[in-house]
Design an enzyme around this catalytic site. Structure first.
Site, short mmCIF file in Angstrom:
data_model
loop_
_atom_site.label_atom_id
_atom_site.label_comp_id
_atom_site.label_asym_id
_atom_site.label_seq_id
_atom_site.Cartn_x
_atom_site.Cartn_y
_atom_site.Cartn_z
N HIS A 159 0.85 -1.20 0.00
CA HIS A 159 0.00 0.00 0.00
C HIS A 159 0.88 1.24 0.00
O HIS A 159 1.96 1.27 0.60
CB HIS A 159 -1.01 -0.01 1.15
CG HIS A 159 -0.49 0.33 2.51
ND1 HIS A 159 -0.34 1.63 2.95
CD2 HIS A 159 -0.11 -0.46 3.54
CE1 HIS A 159 0.10 1.62 4.21
NE2 HIS A 159 0.26 0.37 4.58
N GLU A 183 -5.32 1.86 2.04
CA GLU A 183 -5.20 0.69 2.91
C GLU A 183 -5.51 1.08 4.35
O GLU A 183 -6.15 0.33 5.10
CB GLU A 183 -3.79 0.10 2.82
CG GLU A 183 -3.59 -1.19 3.62
CD GLU A 183 -3.12 -0.99 5.06
OE1 GLU A 183 -3.07 -1.99 5.81
OE2 GLU A 183 -2.82 0.15 5.46
N ASP A 235 5.67 2.90 7.11
CA ASP A 235 4.31 2.42 6.80
C ASP A 235 3.66 3.36 5.79
O ASP A 235 3.04 4.31 6.17
CB ASP A 235 3.49 2.37 8.10
CG ASP A 235 2.10 1.81 7.88
OD1 ASP A 235 1.84 1.26 6.80
OD2 ASP A 235 1.27 1.94 8.80
N1 TRP Z 1 -0.63 -1.05 7.87
C1 TRP Z 1 -0.83 -2.15 8.76
C2 TRP Z 1 -1.90 -1.76 9.76
O1 TRP Z 1 -1.95 -0.64 10.18
C3 TRP Z 1 0.42 -2.50 9.53
C4 TRP Z 1 0.35 -3.83 10.13
C5 TRP Z 1 0.01 -4.14 11.39
C6 TRP Z 1 0.62 -5.02 9.48
N2 TRP Z 1 0.06 -5.46 11.57
C7 TRP Z 1 0.42 -6.02 10.41
C8 TRP Z 1 1.01 -5.33 8.20
C9 TRP Z 1 0.63 -7.34 10.07
C10 TRP Z 1 1.20 -6.66 7.87
C11 TRP Z 1 1.02 -7.64 8.79
O2 TRP Z 1 -2.73 -2.58 10.11
ZN ZN Z 2 0.67 -0.28 6.45
#
Ligand code: TRP
Ligand code: ZN
Ligand code: CA
Length: 448
Positions: free
Chosen positions: A134, A180, A146
């Site tokens: 994303h 996302e 992120d």
């Molecule tokens: N962008 C994701 C979120 O905010 C980040 C994340 C949290 C994530 N836990 C995860 C990404 C596990 C991959 C796998 O939820």
């Molecule tokens: Zn993320």
């Protein structure tokens, strides 16, 4: 079978004069030394290995995402100008590298969102290997770990595919998802609008969301076993321990694909969860601190990145694309160019040649050109065999050897002919360099 044949008697007689045969061989070797021969002409095929992804390039993409956020109110969030500017940056790089790009629009919360899809031309359209990340940030910050990290990792892998002019068996596709952070909106939109016939062509979807956390863990999604193994093997080869990702299955875009039955996998270096002391020991991090203390905060800037994690994960992405893109498919059948006309080989005499005409090819011959030869001879140690490229360059397939008294040369050689133009007249050249035993070239062929 029954009484000794003339050839057998001949062979016995020959054993008594091996000394002379050796002298003849050495003399012929000196002559052959004047001919340009390729080193390692009979090398075995090489497996294509993924390149090392330059971390400097990956970091330049992260710097660009930071600049975009700086110029657009500090974020790259859905519906904000920093998001579209991020799409434009990536699209420009991919278009210049020869990808076919598509921007898919959707509407969410009254704002236009964008997914970017990039297809690498070629490969089996019925077997698509798909990597995605994303591209949106939360509105509170620039979103560099992120998920500038995953976005930059797959972008630089795509650019490496282009630099390598990779011709994978499977079709390669890359995707950058919008919104996302608002509930996997962009990836859900993509999957929902993909006809089921198209969904079923996706061999696997690989997700990269947060792969440069500043206090990194090395987490591999525990989903499709084949994909998981490709990642685990890569880390094992670097002596980096991994763990199964457990910080929230379904919390990123792979869930959109998994929910419609597509096989998924991915990498993750941790978000707000705290690193344990056992993890700190194995990964050299800080126990009791979050993997990413700046998760969803304004401090998720270009300083919020572990270069080591970013470097390893980028290389692991490339490894997965190279490996999965070539695995599990039958390569196209070879074309065969053959000459079956007999050519007699004069005893201890001049070299003879037999031509084959290669047509209908573009570009160069392969690094794994196969040369199959069928020579009938009563003492094959007498024979020196070369492949001559259309421009006359000689590739040594076989040297003489006075002690190799076996009959015939019926075998296949693999030669790196990748510096030769494929089309044209190739020749097999055979010379008998020691007296008495004789034979003829029965047939030979090139296949590639
Ligand atoms: N962008 C994701 C979120 O905010 C980040 C994340 C949290 C994530 N836990 C995860 C990404 C596990 C991959 C796998 O939820
Ligand atoms: Zn993320
Ligand atoms: Ca001979």
């Amino acid at each position: 079978m029954s009484s000794p044949t003339p050839r057998t008697r001949h062979r016995l007689a020959r054993r008594a004069r091996i000394g002379r045969s050796v002298i003849a061989t050495v003399a012929a070797g000196a002559v052959a030394g004047l001919i340009a021969t390729a080193p390692g002409a009979a090398a075995t095929p090489t497996t294509l290995e993924a390149p090392d992804i330059p971390i400097a390039n990956v970091k330049a993409h992260l710097t660009e995402f930071q600049s975009i956020a700086n110029a657009n109110g500090g974020n790259r969030a859905h519906g904000r100008p920093g998001y579209k500017a991020s799409i434009d940056y990536i699209k420009g790089k991919l278009d210049a590298a020869g990808f076919t790009t598509t921007v898919q629009q959707f509407t969410y919360n009254g704002a236009t969102g964008y997914n970017l899809i990039a297809d690498w031309p070629g490969g089996d359209a019925n077997q698509v290997v798909f990597a995605g990340a994303h591209l949106d940030s939360v509105s509170s910050g620039p979103g560099i770990n992120d998920n500038g990290s995953g976005s930059a990792g797959i972008l630089e892998t795509a650019l490496a595919v282009s630099r390598a002019n990779l011709k994978p068996a499977k079709h390669l596709r890359f995707g950058w998802w919008g919104a996302e952070e608002l509930g996997l909106v962009g990836s859900k939109h993509y999957v929902n609008n993909l006809p089921s016939a198209e969904r079923s062509k996706i061999s696997g979807y690989l997700n990269f969301d947060m792969i440069g956390s500043p206090n990194p863990g090395y987490f591999v999604y525990d989903d499709d076993p084949e994909i998981e193994k490709v990642f685990k093997d890569w880390f094992a080869g670097k002596n980096v321990p991994t763990e199964i990702e457990t910080e929230g299955d379904g919390r990123s875009d792979h869930a959109s694909f998994k929910n419609v039955g597509i096989r998924v996998g991915g990498l993750f270096t941790g978000a707000s969860r705290t690193m344990s002391s056992a993890q700190a020991q194995k990964w050299g991090g800080t126990a009791g601190q979050a993997f990413d203390p700046c998760y969803h905060r304004s401090c998720d800037t270009s300083s919020n990145i572990s270069d080591t994690a970013m470097d390893r994960n980028s290389d692991a992405i490339a490894h997965a694309i190279w490996t999965l893109g070539s695995a599990g498919t039958t390569p196209e059948p070879d074309s065969v160019f053959e000459n079956t006309a007999d050519v007699s080989i004069p005893d201890n005499g001049a070299a003879v040649t037999s031509p084959v005409e290669v047509t209908g090819r573009t570009g160069n011959a392969p690094a794994t050109l196969k040369v199959a030869v069928d020579i009938k001879h009563t003492w094959r140690g007498d024979l020196v065999v070369d492949l001559l490229a259309p421009d006359g360059t000689a590739y040594r397939l076989k040297n003489s050897s006075g002690s190799d008294s076996a009959d015939n040369v019926i075998t296949s050689y693999t030669t790196d002919a990748s510096s030769e133009v494929a089309n044209g007249t190739w020749k097999l050249r055979v010379q008998d360099v020691a007296a008495q035993d004789t034979g003829h070239l029965d047939s030979w062929k090139l296949s590639f």
